[in-house]
Design a protein around this motif. Structure first.
Motif, mmCIF file in Angstrom:
data_model
loop_
_atom_site.group_PDB
_atom_site.id
_atom_site.type_symbol
_atom_site.label_atom_id
_atom_site.label_comp_id
_atom_site.label_asym_id
_atom_site.label_seq_id
_atom_site.Cartn_x
_atom_site.Cartn_y
_atom_site.Cartn_z
ATOM 1 N N GLU A 1 -36.917 59.024 100.888
ATOM 2 C CA GLU A 1 -35.939 60.427 100.990
ATOM 3 C C GLU A 1 -35.248 60.612 102.135
ATOM 4 O O GLU A 1 -34.166 61.022 102.262
ATOM 5 N N SER B 1 -41.271 65.938 100.709
ATOM 6 C CA SER B 1 -41.987 64.627 100.934
ATOM 7 C C SER B 1 -42.989 64.655 102.206
ATOM 8 O O SER B 1 -44.009 63.925 102.151
ATOM 9 N N LYS C 1 -42.300 57.213 100.051
ATOM 10 C CA LYS C 1 -41.574 58.270 99.352
ATOM 11 C C LYS C 1 -40.833 59.091 100.638
ATOM 12 O O LYS C 1 -39.769 59.220 100.281
ATOM 13 N N VAL C 2 -41.296 59.235 101.653
ATOM 14 C CA VAL C 2 -40.721 59.920 102.957
ATOM 15 C C VAL C 2 -39.558 58.780 103.324
ATOM 16 O O VAL C 2 -38.452 59.670 103.650
ATOM 17 N N ASN D 1 -46.071 66.837 101.590
ATOM 18 C CA ASN D 1 -46.680 66.068 100.851
ATOM 19 C C ASN D 1 -47.683 65.238 101.645
ATOM 20 O O ASN D 1 -48.771 64.949 101.341
ATOM 21 N N TYR D 2 -47.070 64.546 102.433
ATOM 22 C CA TYR D 2 -47.780 63.548 103.192
ATOM 23 C C TYR D 2 -48.532 64.253 104.228
ATOM 24 O O TYR D 2 -49.773 63.718 104.344
ATOM 25 N N VAL E 1 -47.141 57.630 99.523
ATOM 26 C CA VAL E 1 -46.548 59.123 99.883
ATOM 27 C C VAL E 1 -45.514 58.479 101.164
ATOM 28 O O VAL E 1 -44.493 59.242 101.133
ATOM 29 N N GLN F 1 -47.888 71.590 95.284
ATOM 30 C CA GLN F 1 -48.513 70.258 95.474
ATOM 31 C C GLN F 1 -49.948 70.188 95.172
ATOM 32 O O GLN F 1 -50.801 69.361 94.341
ATOM 33 N N ASP G 1 -35.677 67.555 99.429
ATOM 34 C CA ASP G 1 -36.489 66.604 98.919
ATOM 35 C C ASP G 1 -37.253 65.737 100.130
ATOM 36 O O ASP G 1 -38.478 65.601 99.917
#
Length: 265
Positions: free
Chosen positions: A176, A206, A172-173, A209-210, A169, A153, A202
């Motif tokens: 998923e 995510s 997206k969490v 990523n957050y 973001v 990332q 996934d």
């Protein structure tokens, strides 16, 4: 302890280490036997020991573990010199040259506005140096999956491929999480484990990523939780033992009493 601000004392200490390494390689049976390959797993172990010391914020232990890692670096350089491939000077000069190349805002005419621009420059220059076809080509294959996700990332962000706002973001969490719950619905009789595993991956990606986006290191966060669990569970074990109980024979409700006590410590 030598004056930490004295460059001459630091150089003298490093020269002393190089001399000791020469002597050990020549005179010690164990040190003579080592190869780059045989040292590899020991270096990995030392790195994790340093990581433990950092998490515990034990500066004295950090100093010791840094010494162990430095020994390994000097050891690799000594073997490299024996193979006429490189020596400690080559290692250090190569590092210095790389740092100068990758900091054109310090050693060149490049202008940067913030830390993020520095990181993006670093990744772009690194890509040019290594000649990787992919931006992600420099991510070590053997990295643990969680750390690898972070580096993937970060590298994608380094060339501008990233979300703009943290709420994007988080959306997206949530997306998923919904997909995982649909695939792993507890009311279903039959669950496709392969699909559920993919959706869980996934979801984790995510979340990492957050965490990155809000400047939380997920590896450090998880390790802190691991240590907290260990501390509380060991309290439970010791409390049960003091009460003359065997933890394996206790009910969950009985163990929860001690667990709640541990949470208050």
């Amino acid at each position: 302890m030598a004056d930490i601000n004295s460059r001459s004392s630091q150089l003298a200490a490093f020269d002393r280490l190089l001399t000791i390494m020469d002597e050990l390689r020549e005179q010690c049976p164990w040190d003579r036997k080592q190869t780059i390959e045989s040292l590899r797993h020991l270096t990995i172990e030392e790195t994790f020991e340093l990581s433990d010391a950092i998490l515990e914020n034990d500066l004295e232990e950090i100093k010791k573990e840094l010494g162990d890692i430095l020994l390994h670096i000097v050891f690799y350089a000594k073997i490299g010199a024996e193979k006429k491939a490189f020596d400690m000077g080559d290692v250090i000069n190569s590092l210095c040259e790389k740092l100068i190349r990758r900091h054109p805002h310090i050693y060149g005419d490049t202008k940067v506005k913030d830390e993020e621009a520095v990181k993006q420059n670093w990744e772009k220059i690194k890509l040019q140096e290594k000649g990787n076809i992919s931006v992600l080509g420099g991510v070590p294959k053997s990295l643990p999956a969680l750390i690898k996700a972070m580096r993937i990332q970060e590298k994608a962000r380094g060339v501008g491929f990233d979300w703009e706002e943290k709420n994007q973001v988080w959306e997206k969490v949530e997306e998923e999480m919904k997909e995982f719950k649909e695939e792993f619905d507890v009311v279903k009789d039959a669950i496709d484990k392969e699909k559920a595993t993919a959706e869980f991956g996934d979801l984790l990606f995510s979340l990492i990523n957050y965490a990155r986006f809000i400047e939380i290191n997920p590896e450090e966060a998880l390790e802190r939780t691991n240590l907290k669990f260990i501390k509380r569970f060991q309290y439970l074990e010791n409390a049960a033992k003091s009460a003359g109980r065997k933890i394996g024979e206790m009910t969950l409700a009985e163990m929860d009493v001690y667990w709640e006590e541990a949470k208050k410590l």
